[in-house]
Structure formats: C-alpha cells, structure tokens
Design an enzyme around this catalytic site. Structure first.
Site, PDB file in Angstrom:
ATOM      1  N   ASN A   1      37.412  37.516  47.208  1.00 43.81           N
ATOM      2  CA  ASN A   1      38.000  36.517  48.098  1.00 43.81           C
ATOM      3  C   ASN A   1      36.851  35.888  48.885  1.00 43.81           C
ATOM      4  O   ASN A   1      36.307  36.518  49.790  1.00 43.81           O
ATOM      5  CB  ASN A   1      39.004  37.203  49.047  1.00 43.81           C
ATOM      6  CG  ASN A   1      39.511  36.272  50.128  1.00 43.81           C
ATOM      7  OD1 ASN A   1      39.375  35.050  50.028  1.00 43.81           O
ATOM      8  ND2 ASN A   1      40.098  36.844  51.171  1.00 43.81           N
ATOM      9  N   TRP A   2      36.488  34.673  48.526  1.00 43.48           N
ATOM     10  CA  TRP A   2      35.314  34.043  49.143  1.00 43.48           C
ATOM     11  C   TRP A   2      35.628  33.475  50.531  1.00 43.48           C
ATOM     12  O   TRP A   2      34.730  32.995  51.222  1.00 43.48           O
ATOM     13  CB  TRP A   2      34.767  32.934  48.224  1.00 43.48           C
ATOM     14  CG  TRP A   2      34.231  33.445  46.917  1.00 43.48           C
ATOM     15  CD1 TRP A   2      34.180  34.754  46.497  1.00 43.48           C
ATOM     16  CD2 TRP A   2      33.650  32.668  45.852  1.00 43.48           C
ATOM     17  NE1 TRP A   2      33.616  34.827  45.241  1.00 43.48           N
ATOM     18  CE2 TRP A   2      33.278  33.564  44.821  1.00 43.48           C
ATOM     19  CE3 TRP A   2      33.421  31.308  45.668  1.00 43.48           C
ATOM     20  CZ2 TRP A   2      32.692  33.133  43.627  1.00 43.48           C
ATOM     21  CZ3 TRP A   2      32.835  30.878  44.483  1.00 43.48           C
ATOM     22  CH2 TRP A   2      32.463  31.781  43.479  1.00 43.48           C
ATOM     23  N   LYS A   3      36.875  33.470  50.902  1.00 49.26           N
ATOM     24  CA  LYS A   3      37.310  32.956  52.210  1.00 49.26           C
ATOM     25  C   LYS A   3      36.760  31.538  52.449  1.00 49.26           C
ATOM     26  O   LYS A   3      36.629  30.775  51.497  1.00 49.26           O
ATOM     27  CB  LYS A   3      36.893  33.908  53.333  1.00 49.26           C
ATOM     28  CG  LYS A   3      37.263  35.361  53.049  1.00 49.26           C
ATOM     29  CD  LYS A   3      37.217  36.213  54.276  1.00 49.26           C
ATOM     30  CE  LYS A   3      37.379  37.674  53.896  1.00 49.26           C
ATOM     31  NZ  LYS A   3      37.694  38.518  55.019  1.00 49.26           N
TER      32      LYS A   3
ATOM     33  N   HIS B   1      47.461  36.963  53.121  1.00 49.44           N
ATOM     34  CA  HIS B   1      46.256  37.634  53.640  1.00 49.44           C
ATOM     35  C   HIS B   1      46.386  37.779  55.157  1.00 49.44           C
ATOM     36  O   HIS B   1      46.938  36.901  55.827  1.00 49.44           O
ATOM     37  CB  HIS B   1      45.015  36.816  53.273  1.00 49.44           C
ATOM     38  CG  HIS B   1      43.739  37.555  53.520  1.00 49.44           C
ATOM     39  ND1 HIS B   1      43.198  37.667  54.781  1.00 49.44           N
ATOM     40  CD2 HIS B   1      42.921  38.249  52.684  1.00 49.44           C
ATOM     41  CE1 HIS B   1      42.081  38.390  54.700  1.00 49.44           C
ATOM     42  NE2 HIS B   1      41.892  38.751  53.441  1.00 49.44           N
TER      43      HIS B   1
ATOM     44  N   GLU C   1      44.383  37.342  57.482  1.00 48.42           N
ATOM     45  CA  GLU C   1      43.814  36.236  58.274  1.00 48.42           C
ATOM     46  C   GLU C   1      44.791  35.067  58.331  1.00 48.42           C
ATOM     47  O   GLU C   1      44.856  34.349  59.332  1.00 48.42           O
ATOM     48  CB  GLU C   1      42.461  35.818  57.672  1.00 48.42           C
ATOM     49  CG  GLU C   1      41.395  36.861  57.971  1.00 48.42           C
ATOM     50  CD  GLU C   1      40.283  36.950  56.947  1.00 48.42           C
ATOM     51  OE1 GLU C   1      40.158  36.043  56.107  1.00 48.42           O
ATOM     52  OE2 GLU C   1      39.538  37.946  56.985  1.00 48.42           O
TER      53      GLU C   1
ATOM     54  N   GLU D   1      45.519  46.094  52.395  1.00 44.47           N
ATOM     55  CA  GLU D   1      44.351  45.763  53.214  1.00 44.47           C
ATOM     56  C   GLU D   1      44.621  46.132  54.677  1.00 44.47           C
ATOM     57  O   GLU D   1      45.216  45.329  55.419  1.00 44.47           O
ATOM     58  CB  GLU D   1      44.058  44.267  53.122  1.00 44.47           C
ATOM     59  CG  GLU D   1      43.696  43.812  51.729  1.00 44.47           C
ATOM     60  CD  GLU D   1      42.732  42.643  51.763  1.00 44.47           C
ATOM     61  OE1 GLU D   1      41.697  42.730  51.107  1.00 44.47           O
ATOM     62  OE2 GLU D   1      43.019  41.649  52.466  1.00 44.47           O
TER      63      GLU D   1
ATOM     64  N   GLY E   1      36.310  43.200  57.010  1.00 43.70           N
ATOM     65  CA  GLY E   1      35.122  42.584  57.597  1.00 43.70           C
ATOM     66  C   GLY E   1      34.467  43.398  58.699  1.00 43.70           C
ATOM     67  O   GLY E   1      33.631  42.887  59.440  1.00 43.70           O
TER      68      GLY E   1
ATOM     69  N   SER F   1      36.303  46.077  53.604  1.00 45.98           N
ATOM     70  CA  SER F   1      34.921  46.588  53.627  1.00 45.98           C
ATOM     71  C   SER F   1      34.551  47.360  52.363  1.00 45.98           C
ATOM     72  O   SER F   1      33.836  48.361  52.421  1.00 45.98           O
ATOM     73  CB  SER F   1      34.677  47.436  54.881  1.00 45.98           C
ATOM     74  OG  SER F   1      34.829  46.627  56.038  1.00 45.98           O
TER      75      SER F   1
ATOM     76  N   GLY G   1      35.983  40.956  50.114  1.00 45.26           N
ATOM     77  CA  GLY G   1      35.599  39.766  50.870  1.00 45.26           C
ATOM     78  C   GLY G   1      34.092  39.605  50.887  1.00 45.26           C
ATOM     79  O   GLY G   1      33.483  39.106  49.950  1.00 45.26           O
ATOM     80  N   GLY G   2      33.472  40.088  51.963  1.00 43.92           N
ATOM     81  CA  GLY G   2      32.032  39.878  52.202  1.00 43.92           C
ATOM     82  C   GLY G   2      31.151  40.182  50.999  1.00 43.92           C
ATOM     83  O   GLY G   2      30.274  39.383  50.645  1.00 43.92           O
TER      84      GLY G   2
HETATM   85  C1  PEP Z   1      39.302  40.425  52.390  1.00 45.11           C
HETATM   86  O1  PEP Z   1      38.958  39.345  52.788  1.00 45.11           O
HETATM   87  O2  PEP Z   1      40.354  40.512  51.770  1.00 45.11           O
HETATM   88  C2  PEP Z   1      38.458  41.580  52.665  1.00 45.11           C
HETATM   89  C3  PEP Z   1      38.880  42.756  52.290  1.00 45.11           C
HETATM   90  O3  PEP Z   1      37.252  41.362  53.303  1.00 45.11           O
HETATM   91  P1  PEP Z   1      36.008  42.380  53.421  1.00 45.11           P
HETATM   92  O4  PEP Z   1      35.766  42.950  52.045  1.00 45.11           O
HETATM   93  O5  PEP Z   1      34.880  41.550  53.908  1.00 45.11           O
HETATM   94  O6  PEP Z   1      36.407  43.461  54.381  1.00 45.11           O
END
Ligand code: PEP
Length: 250
Positions: free
Chosen positions: A9-11, A99, A101, A168, A174, A214, A235-236
């Site tokens: 997920n590049w957000k 999600h 966010e 999640e 994050g 994470s 994500g990251g």
């Molecule tokens: C996400 O955006 O779904 C996520 C899990 O982010 P991260 O891996 O950065 O915690």
C-alpha cells in the site's frame, strides 16, 4: 490451500514517475519462483495507476495492480471521486477498502465500507477489506467486539469468499511496533471464526487473511510462520523495492 498474498500500500507516496522506477526496480528484484510462492500486489495512488499498469503489462510482470480506495457510484456528479468502473478500465484487480486512515481522516464507516464492497464486486474488483482496533480499544479489552462489528456490518450481504481481509491493528500502522506473531495469529483466528459464523465453515477456511502493521523484512518470516496468517498488507516497507522483495520472499 490458501496462496499467500503480499500487497504493498503506497499510500500518498510516489508521483507517477517515482512509481515507474519503483515498480521497475521491484520487477528486477523478484524472480519467477517468488511469484509462484506468493501473489504480489501493488497499490499505487490513483495518479500512478496508468503508468504502473503500462509497465506491468508491457513487460509481462506478474504483479497484480490494486487501488487504495473507490467510490460507490460508478459515475456522475461526484467531484473528486474515482469509481470501480474507472479502476477496472485500468485493469486493476484489487482495491483496498476501509483502511484505518480512511476511517480516521475521511469518516469512513462500516456502512460506507459495505457500499464500496458492493461497487467493487459490481466492477469485478477484489476487495482487500481492512479491519482493526485502535490502541484505546485494545487497552479497553474491546478488540474482538470492535472487529466483530466491523466484519458483521462491513461485510453484510456480500460474498466473503471473493475478498481478502487485512487485519491491521491501528496502533501498529506506521509505528514500527508490529503485533507479536502470536497475537496477530490469535486475532486472525478470531476473524476466521467470525467469518464462519457470518458465512460458513468452507468460506472461513478458504478466505485469505493478511496481517498489516509495521511489517518488515525482519519480522515477516515469523508472522508468516503462523497458521492463520496468509500474507501481509505492507505500507512503509513497500516503498523500498529491496525491502518489499525480501518481504515477498520471506
Ligand atoms: C498500511 O498502510 O496498511 C500499513 C500496514 O502501513 P505500515 O506497514 O507502514 O505500518
């Protein structure tokens, strides 16, 4: 057997030119056998979907394309919105829905999640539906109550066998503070049992449930070693081709 699914997920990261170089580097990192072991998905921002689609198709790269959201109407006077119809026209296979966010910053609810799932299915897109508890909810001991409600209300009336669920925990996203593999496995086991109640045992057994929060090259192997965890929503670490490739290869 449930084939693992690793999705990036590049957000709100990567202009379309950055996205081209990321997906190209990722394709150099990954080999044929990696795609046999796990389904690989990337979810760029809307503005980069076309560029990434062309790279994937022209170079015959077996990475599936996903979007990060969709609106529930297919077209009309909805300024700023993007529909499932448009995503399908770009050959997206997947779309992330609900999600945390989006729930936090854009007031998405289980009701709107449900409408978005309907729009995804109408356009032959596979939803990756996110559920998870906040830190306060976890501290209050209401993780199962919260996730149970997100599943029952968010998924109501839909064919769960055609979805991917992403567990999640909001406090893990994050933050660099992933859930322990055992805790993630327990909660995903609860999600699977709940899906068995909403739907049936066969659907519960077949549905793929990812862990997200994470995930890194350092913790993916332990997470994937758990019986209930069928992949990761990343994500990251998905913004770096080498890290994401190591996660795919866990
Ligand atoms: C996400 O955006 O779904 C996520 C899990 O982010 P991260 O891996 O950065 O915690």
């Amino acid at each position: 057997m449930r084939k693992p699914i690793i999705a990036g997920n590049w957000k709100e990261n990567m202009t379309h030119t950055d996205a081209i170089s990321l997906v190209q580097t990722l394709s150099y990192e990954l080999q044929e056998k990696d795609y046999d072991r796990a389904e690989v998905v990337v979810c760029p921002p809307f503005t980069a979907l076309r560029a990434v689609q062309l790279i994937l198709e022209n170079d015959h790269i077996p990475i599936a394309l996903g979007a990060q959201n969709l609106f529930w109407e297919d077209e009309g006077a909805y300024t700023g919105e993007i529909s499932g119809k448009f995503l399908k026209a770009l050959h997206c296979d997947y779309v992330i829905i609900g999600h945390s966010e989006r729930r936090k910053y854009f007031n998405e609810t289980d009701e709107t999640v449900n409408k978005r799932i309907e729009a995804a299915f109408r356009n032959d897109l596979k939803p990756i539906v996110c559920v998870g508890e906040t830190d306060e909810e976890r501290e209050a001991g209401s993780t199962e109550e919260v996730i149970g409600r997100q599943l029952r209300d968010g998924l109501a009336g839909h064919d769960i066998s055609k979805m991917v669920i992403a567990y999640e925990p909001v406090w893990a996203i994050g933050t660099g503070k992933a859930a322990t593999p055992e805790d993630a496995n327990d909660t995903i086991g609860f999600i699977r049992r709940t899906i068995g109640e909403i739907s049936d045992a066969k659907v519960a057994d077949g549905v793929r449930i990812q862990y997200g929060g994470s995930v890194s090259a350092g913790n993916i192997a332990q997470l994937m070693g758990q019986s209930e965890i069928d992949g990761a929503l990343v994500g990251g670490a998905s913004l770096d081709a080498k890290s994401f490739a190591m996660i795919v290869r866990y």
